[in-house]
Motif scaffolding. Structure first.
Motif, PDB file in Angstrom:
ATOM      1  N   VAL A 132       0.814  -1.292  -0.119  1.00  0.00           N
ATOM      2  CA  VAL A 132      -0.479   0.225  -0.008  1.00  0.00           C
ATOM      3  C   VAL A 132       0.782   0.964  -0.415  1.00  0.00           C
ATOM      4  CG1 VAL A 132      -1.915   1.049   1.135  1.00  0.00           C
ATOM      5  CG2 VAL A 132      -1.487  -0.831   1.617  1.00  0.00           C
ATOM      6  N   ALA A 133       0.646   2.094  -1.086  1.00  0.00           N
ATOM      7  CA  ALA A 133       1.463   3.288  -0.623  1.00  0.00           C
ATOM      8  C   ALA A 133       0.599   4.028  -0.868  1.00  0.00           C
ATOM      9  CB  ALA A 133       2.102   3.495  -2.472  1.00  0.00           C
ATOM     10  N   ALA A 134       1.334   5.579  -0.002  1.00  0.00           N
ATOM     11  CA  ALA A 134       0.738   6.975  -0.024  1.00  0.00           C
ATOM     12  C   ALA A 134      -0.202   7.301  -0.659  1.00  0.00           C
ATOM     13  CB  ALA A 134       1.484   8.087   0.166  1.00  0.00           C
ATOM     14  N   ASN A 135      -0.421   7.156  -1.791  1.00  0.00           N
ATOM     15  CA  ASN A 135      -1.909   7.580  -2.848  1.00  0.00           C
ATOM     16  C   ASN A 135      -2.867   6.657  -3.179  1.00  0.00           C
ATOM     17  OD1 ASN A 135       0.891   5.235  -4.703  1.00  0.00           O
ATOM     18  ND2 ASN A 135      -1.294   5.248  -5.986  1.00  0.00           N
ATOM     19  N   ASP A 136      -3.009   5.270  -2.883  1.00  0.00           N
ATOM     20  CA  ASP A 136      -3.701   4.581  -2.272  1.00  0.00           C
ATOM     21  C   ASP A 136      -4.473   5.775  -1.189  1.00  0.00           C
ATOM     22  OD1 ASP A 136      -2.856   2.383  -4.385  1.00  0.00           O
ATOM     23  OD2 ASP A 136      -1.444   1.791  -2.955  1.00  0.00           O
ATOM     24  N   VAL A 137      -3.700   5.597  -0.304  1.00  0.00           N
ATOM     25  CA  VAL A 137      -4.352   6.606   1.426  1.00  0.00           C
ATOM     26  C   VAL A 137      -4.984   7.677   0.914  1.00  0.00           C
ATOM     27  CG1 VAL A 137      -4.288   7.607   3.323  1.00  0.00           C
ATOM     28  CG2 VAL A 137      -2.908   5.016   2.902  1.00  0.00           C
ATOM     29  N   ALA A 138      -4.563   8.444   0.620  1.00  0.00           N
ATOM     30  CA  ALA A 138      -5.183   9.667  -0.654  1.00  0.00           C
ATOM     31  C   ALA A 138      -6.400   9.161  -1.588  1.00  0.00           C
ATOM     32  CB  ALA A 138      -4.015  10.819  -1.014  1.00  0.00           C
ATOM     33  N   PHE A 139      -6.221   8.806  -2.900  1.00  0.00           N
ATOM     34  CA  PHE A 139      -6.756   8.162  -2.927  1.00  0.00           C
ATOM     35  C   PHE A 139      -8.689   7.193  -2.024  1.00  0.00           C
ATOM     36  CE2 PHE A 139      -9.619   4.845  -5.420  1.00  0.00           C
ATOM     37  CZ  PHE A 139     -10.790   5.665  -5.922  1.00  0.00           C
ATOM     38  N   SER A 140      -8.465   6.859  -1.793  1.00  0.00           N
ATOM     39  CA  SER A 140      -9.155   6.291  -0.853  1.00  0.00           C
ATOM     40  C   SER A 140     -10.157   7.619  -0.124  1.00  0.00           C
ATOM     41  CB  SER A 140      -8.810   5.342   0.526  1.00  0.00           C
ATOM     42  OG  SER A 140      -8.564   4.248  -0.566  1.00  0.00           O
ATOM     43  N   CYS A 141      -9.245   9.070   0.799  1.00  0.00           N
ATOM     44  CA  CYS A 141     -10.254   9.978   1.288  1.00  0.00           C
ATOM     45  C   CYS A 141     -10.671  10.254  -0.068  1.00  0.00           C
ATOM     46  CB  CYS A 141      -9.154  10.600   2.423  1.00  0.00           C
ATOM     47  SG  CYS A 141      -7.796   9.634   3.446  1.00  0.00           S
TER      48      CYS A 141
END
Length: 274
Positions: free
Chosen positions: A88-97
């Motif tokens: 899981v990368a930072a972009n995955d978390v940002a996208f989910s939010c």
């Protein structure tokens, strides 16, 4: 903790990840803008939105927990190997939010704009309720043994299931109406770009590490890309080949009696079915 072996592959991984983030994130805006300009959500399936909110909320829980929790990361490496990189990368978390926020905004549009006689189906409410009840039960199962990796994997499974299910009502609605008007093709084209970039990002990590663990270690992300690409291609075929848009003028009149051809056709269809 594993590290990157190739700088070009690491850079490609980051570029593709953020490309997926921007493409997927921007994919929400064409529908929001279309709804705003038409002051109508006729043609947008409400079941899709509710299932989408359940999907993205589940995916946010999975991504945030695996990305931020050292305990869950340790459990991941105990299961898949101590040298494995977290998938899981930072972009995955940002996208989910971002996805949860924009889906909620679209649902607010459903409440304030013209929607005809459309409503959320009982089937959709039942599926969403079942998903959250199952998740709650799994929380209590995980508590005694601190099986946090297993628990977030449950949320990952929910998001994959919702991804498969959520597109079906809209695809069927397009088929039934023989039209894709009210459903933004811009959303689909951006979603397709994000899905391909997401899959390539995972491939960069696998090539660098000489391991394909991240594909099945985060099977939800893998299936998310594949399912999204499949349905995006289906919607593209519906929009450009099966049901090409027919140009029609829309000129509102005083008193609000002027309505779009789409809204008229939907109302006629509803009157005939009464």
């Amino acid at each position: 903790m594993s590290s990157w072996h190739s700088l070009p592959l690491e850079i490609s991984y980051q570029v593709l990840g953020w490309l997926a983030f921007f493409a997927w994130s921007f994919s929400f805006y064409p529908q929001v803008i279309l709804n705003y300009r038409r002051k109508s959500v006729v043609g947008l399936n409400f079941d899709f939105l509710v299932l989408n909110l359940t999907k993205h909320s589940s995916y946010l829980i999975y991504n945030a927990c695996l990305f931020f929790s050292p305990l869950i990361q340790r459990q991941y490496r105990e299961k898949y190997g101590k040298d494995e990189m977290i998938p899981v990368a930072a972009n995955d978390v940002a996208f989910s939010c971002h996805a949860v926020l924009l889906t909620a905004i679209t649902l607010v549009q459903v409440l304030i704009y013209e929607r005809g006689n459309q409503k959320v189906s009982k089937t959709c409410i039942g599926i969403s309720s079942l998903a959250w009840v199952a998740a709650a039960i799994c929380v209590f199962i995980a508590l005694p043994h601190h099986s946090w990796l297993w628990l977030i994997s449950v949320f990952n499974t929910i998001q994959v299931t919702m991804t498969v299910i959520k597109y079906v009502p809209q695809a069927f609605m397009n088929f039934k109406r023989k039209s894709t008007e009210g459903w933004s093709i811009g959303n689909i084209l951006l979603d397709l770009t994000g899905g391909v970039a997401n899959y390539l990002q995972m491939a960069m990590q696998s090539i660098d590490q000489g391991s394909w663990v991240n594909f099945y270690g985060n099977i939800g992300k893998t299936l998310l890309s594949l399912v999204s690409v499949f349905f995006d291609l289906l919607f593209i075929v519906q929009h450009y080949i099966l049901y090409p848009s027919k140009k029609a003028n829309y000129s509102p009149t005083v008193g609000g009696e002027g309505k779009s051809p789409l809204l008229k056709s939907v109302n006629v269809a509803q009157d005939e079915s009464v």
